[in-house]
Design a protein around this motif. Structure first.
Motif, PDB file in Angstrom:
ATOM      1  N   PHE A  27     -21.033 -67.709  50.281  1.00 43.14           N
ATOM      2  CA  PHE A  27     -21.569 -66.271  50.146  1.00 43.14           C
ATOM      3  C   PHE A  27     -21.104 -65.515  51.413  1.00 43.14           C
ATOM      4  CE2 PHE A  27     -24.854 -68.373  47.389  1.00 43.14           C
ATOM      5  CZ  PHE A  27     -24.527 -67.615  46.236  1.00 43.14           C
ATOM      6  N   ALA A  28     -20.786 -66.328  52.483  1.00 40.68           N
ATOM      7  CA  ALA A  28     -20.377 -65.534  53.872  1.00 40.68           C
ATOM      8  C   ALA A  28     -19.037 -64.931  53.300  1.00 40.68           C
ATOM      9  CB  ALA A  28     -20.327 -66.563  54.828  1.00 40.68           C
ATOM     10  N   ILE A  29     -18.178 -65.663  52.752  1.00 39.30           N
ATOM     11  CA  ILE A  29     -16.649 -65.046  52.466  1.00 39.30           C
ATOM     12  C   ILE A  29     -16.641 -63.646  52.200  1.00 39.30           C
ATOM     13  CG2 ILE A  29     -14.623 -65.411  51.388  1.00 39.30           C
ATOM     14  CD1 ILE A  29     -15.242 -68.328  51.516  1.00 39.30           C
ATOM     15  N   PRO A  30     -17.243 -63.088  50.944  1.00 38.76           N
ATOM     16  CA  PRO A  30     -17.203 -61.749  50.446  1.00 38.76           C
ATOM     17  C   PRO A  30     -17.808 -61.013  51.633  1.00 38.76           C
ATOM     18  CG  PRO A  30     -18.704 -63.055  49.152  1.00 38.76           C
ATOM     19  CD  PRO A  30     -18.035 -63.984  49.825  1.00 38.76           C
ATOM     20  N   MET A  31     -18.629 -61.186  52.586  1.00 33.03           N
ATOM     21  CA  MET A  31     -19.245 -60.427  53.622  1.00 33.03           C
ATOM     22  C   MET A  31     -18.368 -60.478  54.851  1.00 33.03           C
ATOM     23  SD  MET A  31     -21.507 -59.531  51.424  1.00 33.03           S
ATOM     24  CE  MET A  31     -22.076 -58.548  52.777  1.00 33.03           C
ATOM     25  N   ALA A  59     -29.334 -69.167  47.378  1.00 33.58           N
ATOM     26  CA  ALA A  59     -28.339 -68.753  46.532  1.00 33.58           C
ATOM     27  C   ALA A  59     -28.371 -67.745  45.825  1.00 33.58           C
ATOM     28  CB  ALA A  59     -27.583 -69.914  45.857  1.00 33.58           C
ATOM     29  N   GLY A  60     -29.542 -67.688  44.936  1.00 30.09           N
ATOM     30  CA  GLY A  60     -29.667 -66.594  43.909  1.00 30.09           C
ATOM     31  C   GLY A  60     -29.897 -64.908  44.685  1.00 30.09           C
ATOM     32  N   HIS A  61     -30.685 -64.960  45.963  1.00 28.02           N
ATOM     33  CA  HIS A  61     -30.928 -63.854  46.686  1.00 28.02           C
ATOM     34  C   HIS A  61     -29.642 -63.559  47.356  1.00 28.02           C
ATOM     35  CE1 HIS A  61     -33.097 -60.275  48.189  1.00 28.02           C
ATOM     36  NE2 HIS A  61     -33.100 -61.191  49.611  1.00 28.02           N
ATOM     37  N   ALA A  62     -28.864 -64.480  47.845  1.00 26.45           N
ATOM     38  CA  ALA A  62     -27.437 -64.124  48.476  1.00 26.45           C
ATOM     39  C   ALA A  62     -26.531 -63.279  47.360  1.00 26.45           C
ATOM     40  CB  ALA A  62     -26.961 -65.477  48.899  1.00 26.45           C
ATOM     41  N   ALA A 122     -16.007 -71.118  46.639  1.00 22.79           N
ATOM     42  CA  ALA A 122     -15.849 -71.745  47.727  1.00 22.79           C
ATOM     43  C   ALA A 122     -17.309 -72.510  48.021  1.00 22.79           C
ATOM     44  CB  ALA A 122     -15.771 -70.779  48.691  1.00 22.79           C
ATOM     45  N   GLY A 123     -18.177 -71.938  47.318  1.00 23.97           N
ATOM     46  CA  GLY A 123     -19.537 -72.795  47.657  1.00 23.97           C
ATOM     47  C   GLY A 123     -20.780 -72.053  47.547  1.00 23.97           C
ATOM     48  N   THR A 124     -22.009 -72.594  46.923  1.00 25.16           N
ATOM     49  CA  THR A 124     -23.048 -71.888  46.619  1.00 25.16           C
ATOM     50  C   THR A 124     -24.262 -72.186  47.518  1.00 25.16           C
ATOM     51  OG1 THR A 124     -23.575 -73.267  45.065  1.00 25.16           O
ATOM     52  CG2 THR A 124     -22.359 -71.564  44.191  1.00 25.16           C
ATOM     53  N   GLN A 125     -23.901 -72.860  48.566  1.00 24.74           N
ATOM     54  CA  GLN A 125     -24.896 -73.124  49.626  1.00 24.74           C
ATOM     55  C   GLN A 125     -25.706 -71.781  50.008  1.00 24.74           C
ATOM     56  OE1 GLN A 125     -21.673 -73.845  49.919  1.00 24.74           O
ATOM     57  NE2 GLN A 125     -21.443 -75.785  50.230  1.00 24.74           N
TER      58      GLN A 125
END
Lengths: 351, 291
Positions: free
Chosen positions: B80-84, B174-177, B159-162
């Protein structure tokens, strides 16, 4: 038809571009079903007037009606029934001819897109409709412009120098096509520099000069007002021929800068003169019409006071002798801005 | 090749064109069709599809992390960090470039090709043409934003759903992210539309695609530099680049939306003013002749 019976009715149209007056109180009227020529030298205001008809240029003064309606009265339907182009038709170079027409047909709404293939075929572009327009020659773009105009099924066809870049066969066919659509009831406004073209296909003309109407009327009337044609004559003895011309009524001749003679005479007088030369054992080695009567009148109407060569109605390369008179038709004898151009039926038939 | 003069029919008998369609929407549809024929438009769509995945691949092969970018230090621990990171790194100038390529050219290209005379002599008013083109530019900008939102999210999920660490230091599941990634990207739409209107206005006024495309991008960079200067609050609010960063407030606990709302007003002002100026210039413009 409209209350006035006019397809185009422009009154006192004036347009300024900064300090330049492009149109100066122009009155321009065209009746239905005629081919009307719009003539004038470069910068006379022809393109500005045509642009105003299309709504591309908004007049600063005056009123302009198409089919009896002003732009304000008609709204977006102002150009309904009007087709054509101003200056060289331009298209999207990255699209092919067919897709360009599809875009334009789409803008028109309705079912014009079903006519695209037919229109391409009619203008001789059926085989190149899928070629990108960036590869088109000027003549092909003119043809595509005609196809785009005809897609609108116009009742008024406005064409600005449509034969630019066309091959001779295309020019011949275009003339025939314009006569045909006029017979079908379509009104055609044709801007051109080519007097021969105008003489051949137009019923009426408007001549613009410095943004003003220098002449407007039927072509047959214009012919009657026109000065004598100018001939280029080459003989076996030019000096003797010049002397003979001085004795011949209705013939005025002078030496030409490049040899031979330049002769002002109507057709009948010229015939008599040539026969006379034969009787005097002077051989005629060349005879050609250098300036038609309408060309002579056009030169006269569009001559500037500071340009004595054109003011004499003789082409710049022509006369050098003082025995050649100025044009026989004074400017004052030409109507400045007469009534609507509505040719007599006979004139229309002959065109 | 000759004009088939003998086969020109009696057009007068055919009458005027049939139905008119629905004005600006007809123009909008045709503009989209024209855009689809442009190589650069296809290239942008293609880049929107692959760049997020290239970013994932590029970040994964690097041992270091872009620590000076929000979420940069977490790119190896959460997808989730990647798109941000992509949003934070390129949002302020990549997105203006994307929209300016179409909006800055959609009017001036007609000047470049000389086709105003061709389309203005058909059965559409200037208002319909303007509205149709404006809508097409907005549509393209929205399409790019939605496409980037989707592809960036998918690239991140691949890439990952952590869970990811938020900007307030809290752990975001993950869901809120996922929701926050989507909302953050969608929050860029208002400034993108502001730049769309700005590019469009410059395209109308300058009649030059170089200015229409180049000037908004240049302005975006200038805004970025100016942001570094200590401006008064009203000065920061007046910059069209400021709303690009309002998503930061979504990622703290508790979230705050004030900057986003202020940014909406700024974007709306740019959108309305630039759009109105463009229309006022366009409606009185002389086409052809001595123009």
């Amino acid at each position: 038809m409209t209350e006035s019976g006019l397809v185009v009715d422009a009154r006192g149209v004036t347009k300024w571009f900064g300090e330049t007056t492009a149109l100066d109180g122009v009155d321009f009227a065209v009746t239905p079903g005629v081919v009307h020529g719009l003539l004038g030298p470069n910068g006379a205001g022809k393109t500005t007037l045509l642009s105003a008809l299309f709504g591309l240029v908004l007049p600063d003064e005056g009123t302009l009606r198409l089919f009896g309606r002003t732009r304000a009265e008609a709204g977006p339907t102002w150009l309904d029934g009007v087709g054509g182009f101003v200056e060289t038709p331009r298209f999207y170079p990255y699209l092919n001819g067919r897709r360009n027409l599809a875009v334009l047909a789409g803008l028109d709404g309705g079912g014009a897109d079903t006519l695209i293939d037919e229109a391409l075929e009619r203008v001789g572009l059926a085989g190149t409709g899928r070629q990108k327009v960036r590869g088109y020659s000027l003549g092909m773009r003119q043809r595509l412009g005609l196809a785009a105009a005809m897609l609108r099924r116009p009742r008024l066809l406005i064409l600005d120098e449509p034969t630019n870049g066309m091959d001779p066969a295309g020019i011949r066919d275009l003339r025939a096509a314009l006569r045909r659509v006029a017979r079908d009831g379509v009104t055609v406004i044709l801007s051109s520099h080519d007097m021969a073209q105008v003489e051949e296909i137009c019923d009426s003309v408007t001549v613009l000069h410095h943004g003003k109407v220098a002449y407007a009327g039927r072509l047959d009337v214009m012919r009657a007002d026109a000065p004598d044609p100018v001939w280029r004559l080459r003989t076996s003895d030019d000096a003797a021929a010049l002397a003979a011309a001085r004795k011949q009524a209705g013939v005025k001749a002078a030496e030409h800068d490049e040899g031979g003679l330049v002769v002002h005479a109507v057709q009948d007088r010229m015939d008599e003169f040539v026969l006379h030369l034969g009787r005097d054992a002077i051989a005629v080695r060349g005879l050609e019409l250098d300036v038609t009567p309408l060309e002579a009148l056009f030169f006269q109407l569009t001559a500037d006071a500071a340009d004595p060569e054109t003011a004499s109605s003789v082409p710049a390369s022509s006369a050098s002798a003082s025995s050649v008179p100025a044009s026989s038709v004074p400017a004052s004898s030409v109507p400045a801005s007469p009534a609507p151009a509505s040719p007599a039926p006979a004139a229309k038939e002959s065109a | 090749m000759t004009l088939a003069a003998d086969r020109w029919p009696g057009y007068a008998e055919l009458g005027a064109p049939a139905g008119k369609g629905s004005g600006a929407l007809v123009v909008w549809r045709l503009e989209l069709a024209k855009l689809s024929g442009l190589l650069r438009v296809r290239a942008i769509i293609f880049l929107c599809l692959i760049v997020p995945f290239l970013a994932v691949a590029g970040l994964n092969v690097q041992s270091s992390t872009p620590g000076d970018t929000p979420f940069g230090q977490w790119v190896h621990s959460s997808g989730f960090a990647i798109p941000m990171v992509v949003l934070g790194f390129g949002g302020q100038w990549i997105l203006p470039v994307l929209t300016a390529i179409v909006a800055g050219d959609i009017f001036s290209s007609e000047d470049h090709f000389g086709t105003w005379k061709t389309i203005l002599t058909r059965s559409r008013s200037r208002g319909q043409l303007f509205a149709g083109k404006f809508l097409a530019a907005v549509t393209f900008a929205l399409a790019c934003m939605l496409l980037l939102t989707v592809t960036d999210l998918i690239a991140g999920l691949v890439a990952g759903t952590q869970p990811v660490v938020g900007l307030g230091g809290q752990l975001v599941p993950a869901g809120h992210a996922t929701e926050l990634v989507i909302v953050s990207w969608l929050a860029e739409i208002p400034p993108v539309l502001g730049f769309t209107a700005l590019a469009l206005m410059l395209s109308v006024i300058s009649r030059s695609s170089v200015v229409g495309i180049g000037a908004p991008v240049l302005l975006a960079l200038v805004f970025q530099v100016v942001t570094l200067i200590s401006l008064p609050v009203w000065g920061q609010l007046a910059l069209l680049s400021t709303p690009f960063m309002t998503w930061h407030g979504f990622w703290v606990q508790p979230p705050f939306y004030g900057p986003f709302e202020q940014g909406l007003v700024t974007c709306a002002v740019y959108f309305v003013v630039c759009g109105s100026v463009a229309w006022l210039v366009f409606r009185r413009r002389t086409i052809g002749a001595a123009a």
